[in-house]
Design a protein around this motif. Structure first.
Motif, PDB file in Angstrom:
ATOM      1  N   SER A 159     -26.837 -13.387  -7.389  1.00 30.90           N
ATOM      2  CA  SER A 159     -26.242 -14.977  -7.738  1.00 30.90           C
ATOM      3  C   SER A 159     -25.972 -14.935  -9.107  1.00 30.90           C
ATOM      4  N   ILE A 160     -25.226 -16.153  -9.399  1.00 28.07           N
ATOM      5  CA  ILE A 160     -24.897 -16.188 -10.917  1.00 28.07           C
ATOM      6  C   ILE A 160     -25.489 -17.471 -11.448  1.00 28.07           C
ATOM      7  N   MET A 161     -26.325 -17.032 -12.599  1.00 25.58           N
ATOM      8  CA  MET A 161     -26.814 -17.977 -13.419  1.00 25.58           C
ATOM      9  C   MET A 161     -26.105 -18.291 -14.697  1.00 25.58           C
ATOM     10  N   LEU A 162     -25.925 -19.692 -15.115  1.00 21.06           N
ATOM     11  CA  LEU A 162     -25.683 -19.873 -16.561  1.00 21.06           C
ATOM     12  C   LEU A 162     -26.702 -20.232 -17.445  1.00 21.06           C
ATOM     13  N   MET A 163     -26.631 -19.449 -18.444  1.00 20.07           N
ATOM     14  CA  MET A 163     -27.743 -19.376 -19.574  1.00 20.07           C
ATOM     15  C   MET A 163     -27.101 -19.847 -20.864  1.00 20.07           C
ATOM     16  N   SER A 164     -27.663 -20.966 -21.128  1.00 11.57           N
ATOM     17  CA  SER A 164     -27.149 -21.630 -22.298  1.00 11.57           C
ATOM     18  C   SER A 164     -28.130 -21.434 -23.551  1.00 11.57           C
ATOM     19  N   PHE A 165     -27.342 -20.976 -24.722  1.00  6.40           N
ATOM     20  CA  PHE A 165     -28.163 -20.714 -25.807  1.00  6.40           C
ATOM     21  C   PHE A 165     -27.967 -21.867 -26.747  1.00  6.40           C
ATOM     22  N   ASP A 166     -29.025 -22.745 -26.977  1.00  9.63           N
ATOM     23  CA  ASP A 166     -28.633 -23.955 -27.739  1.00  9.63           C
ATOM     24  C   ASP A 166     -29.605 -23.911 -28.837  1.00  9.63           C
ATOM     25  N   TYR A 167     -29.575 -22.870 -29.463  1.00  6.83           N
ATOM     26  CA  TYR A 167     -30.600 -22.792 -30.608  1.00  6.83           C
ATOM     27  C   TYR A 167     -29.976 -21.934 -31.952  1.00  6.83           C
ATOM     28  N   ASP A 168     -30.784 -21.727 -32.703  1.00 10.48           N
ATOM     29  CA  ASP A 168     -30.079 -21.080 -33.987  1.00 10.48           C
ATOM     30  C   ASP A 168     -31.307 -20.342 -34.765  1.00 10.48           C
ATOM     31  N   PRO A 169     -31.105 -19.398 -35.586  1.00 10.68           N
ATOM     32  CA  PRO A 169     -32.262 -18.490 -36.077  1.00 10.68           C
ATOM     33  C   PRO A 169     -33.799 -19.431 -36.560  1.00 10.68           C
ATOM     34  N   ALA A 170     -33.362 -20.608 -36.884  1.00  8.10           N
ATOM     35  CA  ALA A 170     -34.682 -21.289 -37.476  1.00  8.10           C
ATOM     36  C   ALA A 170     -35.716 -21.504 -36.244  1.00  8.10           C
ATOM     37  N   THR A 171     -35.282 -21.503 -34.925  1.00  7.88           N
ATOM     38  CA  THR A 171     -36.235 -21.326 -33.839  1.00  7.88           C
ATOM     39  C   THR A 171     -36.137 -20.120 -33.205  1.00  7.88           C
ATOM     40  N   ASN A 172     -35.725 -18.985 -33.793  1.00  6.06           N
ATOM     41  CA  ASN A 172     -35.942 -17.766 -33.166  1.00  6.06           C
ATOM     42  C   ASN A 172     -37.268 -17.138 -32.781  1.00  6.06           C
ATOM     43  N   THR A 173     -38.484 -17.666 -33.630  1.00  5.51           N
ATOM     44  CA  THR A 173     -39.701 -17.300 -33.027  1.00  5.51           C
ATOM     45  C   THR A 173     -40.202 -17.693 -31.724  1.00  5.51           C
ATOM     46  N   GLU A 174     -39.842 -18.815 -31.584  1.00  6.39           N
ATOM     47  CA  GLU A 174     -40.098 -19.548 -30.181  1.00  6.39           C
ATOM     48  C   GLU A 174     -39.135 -19.194 -29.023  1.00  6.39           C
ATOM     49  N   LEU A 175     -38.007 -19.093 -29.299  1.00 10.16           N
ATOM     50  CA  LEU A 175     -36.754 -19.246 -28.151  1.00 10.16           C
ATOM     51  C   LEU A 175     -36.290 -17.825 -27.835  1.00 10.16           C
TER      52      LEU A 175
ATOM     53  N   GLY B 171     -36.104 -23.610 -21.629  1.00 11.83           N
ATOM     54  CA  GLY B 171     -37.373 -23.492 -22.390  1.00 11.83           C
ATOM     55  C   GLY B 171     -37.070 -24.346 -23.756  1.00 11.83           C
ATOM     56  N   THR B 172     -38.036 -25.057 -24.390  1.00 10.56           N
ATOM     57  CA  THR B 172     -37.746 -25.603 -25.631  1.00 10.56           C
ATOM     58  C   THR B 172     -38.902 -25.069 -26.639  1.00 10.56           C
ATOM     59  N   THR B 173     -38.686 -25.702 -27.874  1.00  7.68           N
ATOM     60  CA  THR B 173     -39.612 -25.254 -29.037  1.00  7.68           C
ATOM     61  C   THR B 173     -40.769 -26.266 -28.429  1.00  7.68           C
ATOM     62  N   ALA B 174     -41.951 -25.839 -29.141  1.00 10.02           N
ATOM     63  CA  ALA B 174     -43.089 -26.756 -28.699  1.00 10.02           C
ATOM     64  C   ALA B 174     -43.051 -28.139 -29.184  1.00 10.02           C
ATOM     65  N   VAL B 175     -42.449 -28.495 -30.447  1.00 13.24           N
ATOM     66  CA  VAL B 175     -42.240 -29.950 -30.806  1.00 13.24           C
ATOM     67  C   VAL B 175     -41.555 -30.580 -29.693  1.00 13.24           C
ATOM     68  N   SER B 176     -40.584 -30.226 -28.848  1.00 11.13           N
ATOM     69  CA  SER B 176     -39.648 -30.928 -27.998  1.00 11.13           C
ATOM     70  C   SER B 176     -40.503 -30.997 -26.668  1.00 11.13           C
ATOM     71  N   THR B 177     -41.397 -30.012 -26.239  1.00  8.60           N
ATOM     72  CA  THR B 177     -41.966 -29.815 -25.013  1.00  8.60           C
ATOM     73  C   THR B 177     -42.533 -31.073 -24.152  1.00  8.60           C
ATOM     74  N   PRO B 178     -43.254 -32.085 -24.959  1.00  7.47           N
ATOM     75  CA  PRO B 178     -43.940 -33.004 -24.568  1.00  7.47           C
ATOM     76  C   PRO B 178     -42.727 -34.173 -23.946  1.00  7.47           C
ATOM     77  N   GLY B 179     -41.746 -34.189 -24.296  1.00 10.40           N
ATOM     78  CA  GLY B 179     -40.543 -34.974 -24.204  1.00 10.40           C
ATOM     79  C   GLY B 179     -39.980 -34.600 -23.025  1.00 10.40           C
ATOM     80  N   PHE B 180     -40.013 -33.266 -22.360  1.00  8.95           N
ATOM     81  CA  PHE B 180     -39.328 -33.049 -21.357  1.00  8.95           C
ATOM     82  C   PHE B 180     -39.950 -32.798 -19.904  1.00  8.95           C
ATOM     83  N   ILE B 181     -41.482 -32.911 -20.304  1.00  2.00           N
ATOM     84  CA  ILE B 181     -42.428 -32.653 -19.274  1.00  2.00           C
ATOM     85  C   ILE B 181     -42.271 -33.978 -17.997  1.00  2.00           C
TER      86      ILE B 181
END
Lengths: 213, 276
Positions: free
Chosen positions: B55-71, B201-211
């Protein structure tokens, strides 16, 4: 040469990381240096990135390579230039037209999508039958979801004085809000600690080689 | 009249120092705390696990090095899982530096999977500005939005993309997101308009907003929240990555913060009693 640049980059990164952390002790010239270099580099980086990643591939490159097929691109080019006219105080008013177009278009697209995703789908997701759930945990969870949603909405109902049943439910709504704020705070703490972990993994791993990077 | 005595405030630099030691020590001497896998993380895993091979998946990298540790650990773990399942990956980025983040993640995983070929098993289509408009436009025709990859190879010459026209040929979308544009726009445009399965996946700060998007409308198929989400995914695919090693430090830091909050409250309570 490549190996030297990698090592130099790591040492530079370690120097700036420690310089930024030094602010936690007290303000000092190393922190100021790191902060100002960061701001200057960021501005320069984004300026060049915008030219090479947005303007050239989406506008200049297309117009210069095949003008006839991309003549429509002159419209956004003109709008972009109108925005820059803002720098001339006497002609500042011209920039309001492209700004109005951008805001109008964004509002139009967002209104439709937010109504669908954040209102209709979310309302539909709350219209559930708790008794139809499989496990006792899911049933309790569904009841809490419904009660919580209703109580929090009641808290934001300001057309009547909040007393009696309305007062009781809105007070209950405050509890739900406080719990959700607590959860958000917890996640925020986790995110900030993650940043610290990331920097320490870099210092202890890539720089000092105490841990495996 | 004498003013009531209050406790002398603790120099906050001691707290910073304790926290620094508390985070650094578990990184040097791992404690091996176990991390339970949450249902929302498991849903992401199951989405990839249950999607048929090739199957083909689309993977979007919507972040930068500032959130490298989490994402970045999430990116590596998801790519590894997708490669194990023989899924083909189309990488895109709604954030300019997402392109480099994608390259680094692929480069890391390719050391384990050297047989995976660029253009056949994965492709990096680069950065595209526009956010939600871009995502909507991909629903009509991906080639119009992403005419070339990062190596300037035209869309039609890339083998992986030979039969890809729009989201109908995409099995699912994964967005690793540090803000706007990102996962929210994929939920709104890709799922709610074109009904393609969206997860991420999101940074922990954004997680509650996505649940709230994980609901019976399936707006979102699971979510990896911050470093813990990344560590959970690593444990599900049985890989010990940087997220797993960071979770010991995370746990110790949380215990310390809880202790500080309790101590602060006790002091505040004592001061209040003294004033009374």
């Amino acid at each position: 040469m490549s190996q030297f640049m990698t090592t130099f980059g790591i040492w530079l990164g370690a120097f700036f990381t420690i310089s930024i952390f030094s602010f936690l002790y007290k303000d000092n010239p190393f922190y100021k240096l790191a902060e100002q270099i960061f701001v200057g580099l960021s501005a320069g980086y984004w300026f060049i990135y915008t030219i090479y990643s947005i303007l050239i591939p989406n506008l200049f490159g297309k117009i210069l390579s095949d003008f006839n097929s991309n003549i429509m691109l002159l419209i956004p080019a003109l709008l972009g230039m109108m925005m820059l006219i803002r720098l001339i105080p006497k002609l500042e008013w011209i920039s309001r037209y492209p700004i109005a177009l951008v805001i109008g278009t964004s509002a139009g697209i967002s209104m439709l999508r937010y109504t669908q995703s954040d209102v209709l789908s979310q309302v539909a997701a709350t219209m559930i039958n708790p008794l139809g759930m499989n496990t006792i945990g899911e049933k309790i969870g569904s009841f809490i979801l419904i009660i919580g949603t209703v109580c929090v909405i009641m808290y934001f109902y300001f057309s009547r004085k909040q007393e009696g049943i309305l007062g009781a439910t809105s007070k209950f709504g405050i509890w739900f809000l406080m719990i959700s704020f607590g959860a958000s705070f917890g996640y925020t703490v986790m995110a900030r600690i993650s940043l610290l972990i990331g920097r320490l993994q870099f210092l202890l791993g890539d720089w000092l080689h105490i841990i495996k990077p | 009249m004498s003013t009531p005595k209050t406790s002398k405030p603790i120099d906050r630099r001691y707290i910073f120092l304790i926290l620094l030691i508390g985070v650094a020590l578990p990184l040097i001497f791992p404690l091996g705390f176990k991390s339970e896998v949450s249902d929302i993380s498991r849903q992401v895993y199951q989405l990839i696990e249950n999607t048929p091979e090739n199957s083909i998946m689309l993977m979007s990298f919507d972040y930068d090095p500032a959130t490298n540790t989490e994402l970045q650990p999430m990116a590596k773990a998801i790519i590894e899982h997708a490669f194990r399942r023989n899924h083909k990956i189309i990488a895109v980025a709604l954030w300019p530096q997402g392109v480099q983040m994608a390259d680094q993640a692929f480069e890391y995983i390719l050391e384990k999977y050297p047989d995976k070929k660029y253009g056949i098993d994965y492709v990096n289509m680069g950065f595209k500005t526009g956010g939600m408009v871009t995502i909507q436009a991909m629903g009509r025709n991906i080639k119009d939005v992403l005419p070339k990859d990062t190596k300037n190879t035209p869309f039609e010459e890339i083998e992986l993309l030979r039969n890809v026209r729009n989201y109908k040929q995409i099995a699912y979308v994964i967005s690793l997101s540090a803000g706007d544009p990102g996962l929210k726009q994929y939920v709104m445009a890709a799922h709610d308009m074109y009904k393609v399965k969206v997860s991420g996946g999101t940074t922990a700060v954004s997680t509650p907003g996505f649940i709230p998007y994980i609901n019976d409308q399936n707006q979102l198929y699971g979510l990896l929240g911050g470093l813990k989400g990344a560590a959970e995914y690593e444990s599900m695919i049985k890989v010990k990555g940087t997220a797993t090693s960071g979770m010991d430090a995370q746990s110790v830091a949380h215990i310390l913060i809880i202790l500080f909050i309790v101590m602060g409250n006790i002091r505040a309570f004592k001061d209040k009693n003294q004033k009374a």
